[in-house]
Scaffold this motif. Structure first.
Motif, mmCIF file in Angstrom:
data_model
loop_
_atom_site.group_PDB
_atom_site.id
_atom_site.type_symbol
_atom_site.label_atom_id
_atom_site.label_comp_id
_atom_site.label_asym_id
_atom_site.label_seq_id
_atom_site.Cartn_x
_atom_site.Cartn_y
_atom_site.Cartn_z
ATOM 1 N N GLU A 1 -20.148 71.930 36.476
ATOM 2 C CA GLU A 1 -21.276 71.237 37.099
ATOM 3 C C GLU A 1 -21.069 71.150 38.614
ATOM 4 O O GLU A 1 -21.967 71.449 39.402
ATOM 5 C CB GLU A 1 -21.412 69.825 36.522
ATOM 6 C CG GLU A 1 -22.476 68.986 37.216
ATOM 7 C CD GLU A 1 -22.423 67.516 36.858
ATOM 8 O OE1 GLU A 1 -23.378 66.806 37.243
ATOM 9 O OE2 GLU A 1 -21.436 67.053 36.238
ATOM 10 N N ARG A 2 -19.892 70.728 38.998
ATOM 11 C CA ARG A 2 -19.588 70.584 40.427
ATOM 12 C C ARG A 2 -19.693 71.914 41.159
ATOM 13 O O ARG A 2 -20.038 71.962 42.338
ATOM 14 C CB ARG A 2 -18.188 69.984 40.579
ATOM 15 C CG ARG A 2 -17.864 69.557 41.980
ATOM 16 C CD ARG A 2 -16.584 68.752 42.009
ATOM 17 N NE ARG A 2 -16.229 68.441 43.376
ATOM 18 C CZ ARG A 2 -15.070 67.939 43.741
ATOM 19 N NH1 ARG A 2 -14.152 67.654 42.836
ATOM 20 N NH2 ARG A 2 -14.825 67.698 45.000
ATOM 21 N N ALA A 3 -19.417 73.002 40.445
ATOM 22 C CA ALA A 3 -19.528 74.346 41.026
ATOM 23 C C ALA A 3 -20.972 74.859 40.997
ATOM 24 O O ALA A 3 -21.228 75.980 41.434
ATOM 25 C CB ALA A 3 -18.606 75.312 40.274
ATOM 26 N N GLY A 4 -21.883 74.057 40.471
ATOM 27 C CA GLY A 4 -23.282 74.472 40.400
ATOM 28 C C GLY A 4 -23.587 75.398 39.249
ATOM 29 O O GLY A 4 -24.639 76.028 39.212
ATOM 30 N N ARG A 5 -22.686 75.480 38.286
ATOM 31 C CA ARG A 5 -22.837 76.372 37.133
ATOM 32 C C ARG A 5 -23.300 75.545 35.929
ATOM 33 O O ARG A 5 -22.609 75.396 34.939
ATOM 34 C CB ARG A 5 -21.510 77.087 36.883
ATOM 35 C CG ARG A 5 -21.156 78.019 38.045
ATOM 36 C CD ARG A 5 -19.704 78.426 38.090
ATOM 37 N NE ARG A 5 -19.227 79.041 36.867
ATOM 38 C CZ ARG A 5 -17.926 79.235 36.608
ATOM 39 N NH1 ARG A 5 -17.002 78.888 37.494
ATOM 40 N NH2 ARG A 5 -17.552 79.795 35.487
ATOM 41 N N PHE A 6 -24.506 74.990 36.060
ATOM 42 C CA PHE A 6 -25.015 74.010 35.108
ATOM 43 C C PHE A 6 -25.162 74.556 33.696
ATOM 44 O O PHE A 6 -24.789 73.885 32.731
ATOM 45 C CB PHE A 6 -26.347 73.439 35.607
ATOM 46 C CG PHE A 6 -26.236 72.838 36.974
ATOM 47 C CD1 PHE A 6 -26.825 73.466 38.063
ATOM 48 C CD2 PHE A 6 -25.520 71.672 37.193
ATOM 49 C CE1 PHE A 6 -26.721 72.929 39.337
ATOM 50 C CE2 PHE A 6 -25.408 71.127 38.458
ATOM 51 C CZ PHE A 6 -26.013 71.755 39.534
ATOM 52 N N ALA A 7 -25.724 75.752 33.553
ATOM 53 C CA ALA A 7 -25.925 76.326 32.221
ATOM 54 C C ALA A 7 -24.589 76.556 31.512
ATOM 55 O O ALA A 7 -24.498 76.389 30.296
ATOM 56 C CB ALA A 7 -26.723 77.625 32.310
ATOM 57 N N GLU A 8 -23.551 76.905 32.266
ATOM 58 C CA GLU A 8 -22.221 77.092 31.677
ATOM 59 C C GLU A 8 -21.573 75.753 31.331
ATOM 60 O O GLU A 8 -20.771 75.663 30.400
ATOM 61 C CB GLU A 8 -21.318 77.846 32.644
ATOM 62 C CG GLU A 8 -21.710 79.285 32.885
ATOM 63 C CD GLU A 8 -20.831 79.920 33.944
ATOM 64 O OE1 GLU A 8 -21.379 80.274 35.003
ATOM 65 O OE2 GLU A 8 -19.613 80.034 33.713
ATOM 66 N N ALA A 9 -21.907 74.731 32.089
ATOM 67 C CA ALA A 9 -21.328 73.402 31.856
ATOM 68 C C ALA A 9 -21.882 72.760 30.591
ATOM 69 O O ALA A 9 -21.164 72.035 29.883
ATOM 70 C CB ALA A 9 -21.615 72.496 33.058
ATOM 71 N N LEU A 10 -23.141 73.021 30.314
ATOM 72 C CA LEU A 10 -23.847 72.321 29.245
ATOM 73 C C LEU A 10 -23.160 72.381 27.879
ATOM 74 O O LEU A 10 -22.981 71.333 27.243
ATOM 75 C CB LEU A 10 -25.283 72.849 29.171
ATOM 76 C CG LEU A 10 -26.280 72.010 28.406
ATOM 77 C CD1 LEU A 10 -26.301 70.560 28.874
ATOM 78 C CD2 LEU A 10 -27.668 72.630 28.545
#
Length: 125
Positions: free
Chosen positions: A82-91
């Motif tokens: 999330e912090r890296a802006g990789r929201f779809a991967e974080a989910l």
């Protein structure tokens, strides 16, 4: 080197806000004891705190490979992504953590990332 003493020193550094110092002490311990999950977890947290997100991700993925049921590792990996802006991967990691353990931080992070993914149509960043 007394690994236990170095781990204790690293923990003290981390707890007093010197995450970079903690990471420097923890790196050789992880190298010497790669299956020590407690050390790896603290190193991942130190990396996260110092915005070394790629390194944090690497440590967290190693923890999850060793124990896929580690809800905390999934949560912190999700937060790192999330912090890296990789929201779809974080989910998926945040969903797993929230499903495995009821915790306010887990629920809050999941809702926040679901909102971001909804806004972006599923795209990262």
């Amino acid at each position: 080197m007394d690994l236990l003493e170095e781990y204790r020193r690293a923990t003290m550094f981390f707890e007093t806000g010197d995450s970079a110092g903690a990471a420097r002490l923890l790196e050789p311990i992880v190298e010497a004891e790669p299956h020590n999950i407690s050390v790896r977890q603290l190193l991942a947290r130190a990396y996260f705190q110092t915005a070394q997100l790629g390194r944090a991700e690497e440590q967290l993925r190693a923890i999850i490979a060793h124990d896929p049921s580690d809800h905390y590792a999934h949560h912190v990996l999700g937060r790192t992504l999330e912090r890296a802006g990789r929201f779809a991967e974080a989910l998926p990691h945040l969903r797993l953590a929230a499903a495995m353990k009821q915790h306010a931080d887990y629920t809050e992070a999941l809702r926040r990332v679901e909102t971001w993914v909804g806004r972006s149509g599923g795209r990262s960043s």
